[in-house]
Write a protein that holds these residues in place. Structure first.
Motif, mmCIF file in Angstrom:
data_model
loop_
_atom_site.group_PDB
_atom_site.id
_atom_site.type_symbol
_atom_site.label_atom_id
_atom_site.label_comp_id
_atom_site.label_asym_id
_atom_site.label_seq_id
_atom_site.Cartn_x
_atom_site.Cartn_y
_atom_site.Cartn_z
ATOM 1 N N ASN A 1 6.818 17.737 -9.045
ATOM 2 C CA ASN A 1 7.832 16.916 -9.687
ATOM 3 C C ASN A 1 9.255 17.358 -9.372
ATOM 4 N N THR A 2 9.425 18.385 -8.526
ATOM 5 C CA THR A 2 10.771 18.726 -8.053
ATOM 6 C C THR A 2 11.085 18.042 -6.734
ATOM 7 N N LEU A 3 10.168 17.187 -6.225
ATOM 8 C CA LEU A 3 10.454 16.406 -5.032
ATOM 9 C C LEU A 3 11.385 15.266 -5.425
ATOM 10 N N ARG B 1 10.489 2.108 6.594
ATOM 11 C CA ARG B 1 11.863 1.842 7.008
ATOM 12 C C ARG B 1 12.853 2.806 6.363
ATOM 13 N N CYS B 2 12.445 3.444 5.270
ATOM 14 C CA CYS B 2 13.356 4.299 4.508
ATOM 15 C C CYS B 2 13.193 5.784 4.801
ATOM 16 N N LEU B 3 12.198 6.163 5.617
ATOM 17 C CA LEU B 3 11.896 7.578 5.812
ATOM 18 C C LEU B 3 12.961 8.315 6.609
ATOM 19 N N THR B 4 13.880 7.587 7.249
ATOM 20 C CA THR B 4 15.000 8.259 7.926
ATOM 21 C C THR B 4 15.928 8.932 6.918
ATOM 22 N N PHE B 5 15.858 8.507 5.654
ATOM 23 C CA PHE B 5 16.738 9.072 4.621
ATOM 24 C C PHE B 5 16.100 10.245 3.881
ATOM 25 N N TRP B 6 14.773 10.434 4.045
ATOM 26 C CA TRP B 6 14.090 11.489 3.294
ATOM 27 C C TRP B 6 12.762 11.800 3.974
ATOM 28 N N ASN B 7 12.518 13.053 4.217
ATOM 29 C CA ASN B 7 11.278 13.499 4.839
ATOM 30 C C ASN B 7 10.198 13.615 3.768
ATOM 31 N N TYR B 8 9.499 12.507 3.547
ATOM 32 C CA TYR B 8 8.512 12.391 2.469
ATOM 33 C C TYR B 8 7.174 12.030 3.102
ATOM 34 N N SER B 9 6.286 12.999 3.207
ATOM 35 C CA SER B 9 5.027 12.787 3.911
ATOM 36 C C SER B 9 4.010 12.079 3.023
ATOM 37 N N LYS B 10 2.948 11.598 3.645
ATOM 38 C CA LYS B 10 1.866 10.976 2.889
ATOM 39 C C LYS B 10 1.217 11.976 1.947
ATOM 40 N N GLN B 11 1.119 13.222 2.390
ATOM 41 C CA GLN B 11 0.561 14.261 1.529
ATOM 42 C C GLN B 11 1.460 14.508 0.318
ATOM 43 N N ASP B 12 2.786 14.454 0.548
ATOM 44 C CA ASP B 12 3.715 14.584 -0.583
ATOM 45 C C ASP B 12 3.473 13.472 -1.597
ATOM 46 N N GLN B 13 3.306 12.266 -1.099
ATOM 47 C CA GLN B 13 3.140 11.123 -1.995
ATOM 48 C C GLN B 13 1.830 11.203 -2.773
ATOM 49 N N GLU C 1 2.342 17.156 -20.821
ATOM 50 C CA GLU C 1 1.065 17.344 -21.509
ATOM 51 C C GLU C 1 -0.024 16.414 -20.968
ATOM 52 N N ILE C 2 0.371 15.289 -20.383
ATOM 53 C CA ILE C 2 -0.632 14.397 -19.786
ATOM 54 C C ILE C 2 -0.621 14.527 -18.259
ATOM 55 N N GLU C 3 0.080 15.562 -17.763
ATOM 56 C CA GLU C 3 0.148 15.883 -16.332
ATOM 57 C C GLU C 3 0.637 14.689 -15.498
ATOM 58 N N ALA C 4 1.776 14.133 -15.934
ATOM 59 C CA ALA C 4 2.363 12.998 -15.216
ATOM 60 C C ALA C 4 2.928 13.461 -13.879
ATOM 61 N N ARG C 5 2.745 12.632 -12.858
ATOM 62 C CA ARG C 5 3.196 12.962 -11.513
ATOM 63 C C ARG C 5 3.729 11.703 -10.834
ATOM 64 N N VAL C 6 4.982 11.734 -10.395
ATOM 65 C CA VAL C 6 5.619 10.580 -9.763
ATOM 66 C C VAL C 6 5.151 10.448 -8.322
ATOM 67 N N HIS C 7 4.823 9.221 -7.934
ATOM 68 C CA HIS C 7 4.469 8.915 -6.542
ATOM 69 C C HIS C 7 5.500 7.901 -6.035
ATOM 70 N N ARG D 1 0.824 -1.212 0.000
ATOM 71 C CA ARG D 1 0.000 0.000 0.000
ATOM 72 C C ARG D 1 0.854 1.256 0.000
ATOM 73 N N ASP D 2 2.027 1.197 0.618
ATOM 74 C CA ASP D 2 2.927 2.350 0.613
ATOM 75 C C ASP D 2 3.614 2.531 -0.740
ATOM 76 N N THR D 3 3.683 1.449 -1.513
ATOM 77 C CA THR D 3 4.315 1.516 -2.830
ATOM 78 C C THR D 3 3.330 1.952 -3.900
ATOM 79 N N PHE D 4 2.097 1.473 -3.782
ATOM 80 C CA PHE D 4 1.051 1.788 -4.761
ATOM 81 C C PHE D 4 -0.075 2.525 -4.043
#
Length: 551
Positions: free
Chosen positions: A469-471, A422-434, A410-416, A336-339
């Motif tokens: 997309n600059t995250l 376990r990996c959040l110690t390396f990057w402050n990436y919130s659920k809202q960011d995702q 043009e198709i408004e692609a957005r990376v999630h 669920r955290d990946t998709f």
């Protein structure tokens, strides 16, 4: 084979079913931390047609340097030039992009002559066009882009079984035994004399050999059978209390496989394949009556090679938890955290699969019991070599470049990005960011009268897309999620490597009357899809068998 397994879009329908060995690896030391017991599940076809019954049907001949590498590793006589006549014989082409319904540029009309039929993705497929345009925008001298080509005929799965075995089933000199498993080969003075078989899991029988036996059990079953026959590492053979026929420490070694790192990308334009579209009346009707539409082709749009890294575009916009989680053995939360949109059957999007086409990590297949009914211990040793991680990180950085191109904007692609705890110690990436549900406010875009007309014309949507997309995650975070989330590419090979276990004639070294022709003979990986290369190699093996004396 059931009706659903013949539909090209649904290759996973047969996985973990009666036609799949469903090989579970031993717990992995350097990868698979987000999977139950740190174990990958490797689909392997069981029955007539082998893994062709359950694979993704993707066609390709790798890269030219793949074959040069084999020669350097001691597997002579299998260069690209050696195999080209057999590519044409089997497929009617030497190209990785091809459609059998059209005459070949190689001077052949393969629709009438070549046994294996190929289907090229429709040029009007918008996701493929977007991917191709982005690749061309970023193109450098190392870029190779290929549209997806699949072994599909008349809208259904087309196997080696359909092309070769099925037309020959009525021959008097062919006897096919189903529900039968090879147990071991019996040798007399190092010459194969018979094969012990087990029928219906209970009847032991013996088949005598007039000339030779050809093993095609695949990268896991073939080394197991050799070791159970007394060919392999001496310590393993002695431990199993099997008579040593020929010592060869390389049997069961050199296992290699690709790993795929999935990264979900959402889009606003309705051009992806979602579950709601798959199960719509129009889709089912179109396929049932016309064998056309999204069900008639695998869910892959194409691949871009960039040196040793590659990106595949997997066009399914919905990652169904019920369908995919258990097949990949993901822990519930990791999936669920990946998709993040796994429960939305209408969500438009796709997955980039980041991979390394020439991984350097090598694993093993080890026999733990003298009974063929006990599965061998399979240890791919994924990501043991840090090179493989760095190579996959480069592919993931390519994703960032891709979504920044005009075509994907043009198709408004957005990376999630996967947001693994376990990996959040390396990057402050919130659920809202995702999720992208809240626009980050770390930077404020203020349009003043002094700004250019171009800047002043930026819409709110464009500002939001640019901000999201600059995250960009740091390399440490990407390495962490790779070791957590990446899964098998289903391309296990190399465990009876040419030059080490078999010679250039595919004969097992140090014994007489045994050859091997399957993925286990590949000394190093094919750059992505090996299926078509193995079919062409089998065509050449036919000539070797017919034109050479057994030794």
């Amino acid at each position: 084979m059931s009706y659903f397994t013949q539909i090209p879009l649904t290759p996973t329908a047969a996985q973990q079913g009666p036609n799949d060995w469903s090989v579970r690896t031993v717990p992995q030391k350097y990868s698979s931390f987000g999977l139950w017991r740190q174990s990958q599940i490797i689909p392997r076809g069981k029955g007539l047609g082998g893994s062709g019954q359950i694979n993704f049907l993707l066609h390709g001949f790798g890269l030219p340097e793949d074959y040069d590498r084999w020669s350097r590793l001691g597997f002579k006589g299998w260069t690209l030039e050696d195999l080209k006549p057999y590519f044409i014989k089997a497929f009617g082409t030497v190209r990785s992009e091809f459609d059998s319904e059209h005459c070949s540029l190689d001077g052949v009309c393969p629709g009438n002559e070549a046994p294996i039929k190929l289907k090229l993705i429709d040029d009007h497929t918008e996701l493929m066009k977007t991917f191709r345009d982005a690749a061309m925008e970023l193109k450098n001298k190392y870029t190779i882009f290929r549209k997806a080509t699949a072994t599909v005929k008349d809208g259904v799965r087309h196997l080696a079984y359909d092309a070769y075995l099925k037309p020959a089933l009525n021959r008097n000199n062919l006897h096919v035994m189903i529900n039968t498993q090879a147990v071991s080969i019996r040798f007399e003075n190092r010459t194969a004399s018979s094969v012990y078989i087990l029928q219906n899991h209970r009847h032991l029988n013996n088949i005598f050999i007039n000339k030779e036996v050809i093993l095609s059990g695949g990268a896991i079953k073939t080394p197991q059978l050799l070791m159970l026959s007394g060919i392999g590492p001496s310590d393993t053979i002695h431990r199993l209390r099997i008579k040593l026929v020929a010592e060869n420490e390389r049997v069961g070694r050199n296992l290699h496989d690709h790993m795929n790192m999935p990264v979900y990308v959402s889009i606003k334009k309705p051009i992806s394949t979602t579950l709601s579209k798959v199960f719509s009346f129009n889709t089912i009707w179109n396929y049932f009556w016309n064998k056309r539409g999204i069900l008639s082709f695998p869910p892959v749009a194409g691949v871009e090679y960039q040196n040793a890294s590659a990106l595949m575009l997997f066009s399914m916009g919905t990652a169904s938890e019920k369908l995919l989680r258990d097949l990949s053995n993901y822990k519930h939360k990791v999936f669920r955290d990946t998709f993040p949109f796994h429960n939305d059957t209408r969500k438009e999007g796709f997955m980039f699969l980041a991979t390394c086409v020439q991984p350097r990590s090598r694993g093993t297949v080890s026999v733990t019991d003298a009974s063929t009914t006990v599965p061998p211990a399979v240890d791919p040793n994924y990501l043991h070599q840090h090179y493989d991680v760095k190579c996959m990180i480069k592919a993931m950085r390519r994703i960032e470049q891709m979504v920044s191109t005009k075509a994907f904007k043009e198709i408004e692609a957005r990376v999630h990005w996967p947001r693994v705890e376990r990996c959040l110690t390396f990057w402050n990436y919130s659920k809202q960011d995702q999720l992208g549900s809240i626009l980050r406010r770390k930077r404020r875009f203020k349009i003043t009268s002094e700004k250019s007309n171009h800047q002043a014309s930026l819409t709110t949507r464009e500002l939001k897309t640019k901000e999201i997309n600059t995250l960009s995650p740091p390399d440490q975070y990407l390495e962490c999620i790779i070791r957590e989330v990446a899964v098998t590419g289903h391309h296990v090979a190399g465990t009876c490597a040419g030059g080490a276990v078999v010679d250039e004639q595919l004969r097992v070294k140090s014994v007489k009357g045994v050859r091997v022709m399957d993925a286990s003979i590949l000394p190093s990986p094919i750059s992505l899809y090996p299926n078509s290369v193995l079919i062409a190699m089998a065509e050449r093996a036919v000539d070797l068998i017919q034109n050479t004396n057994t030794h």
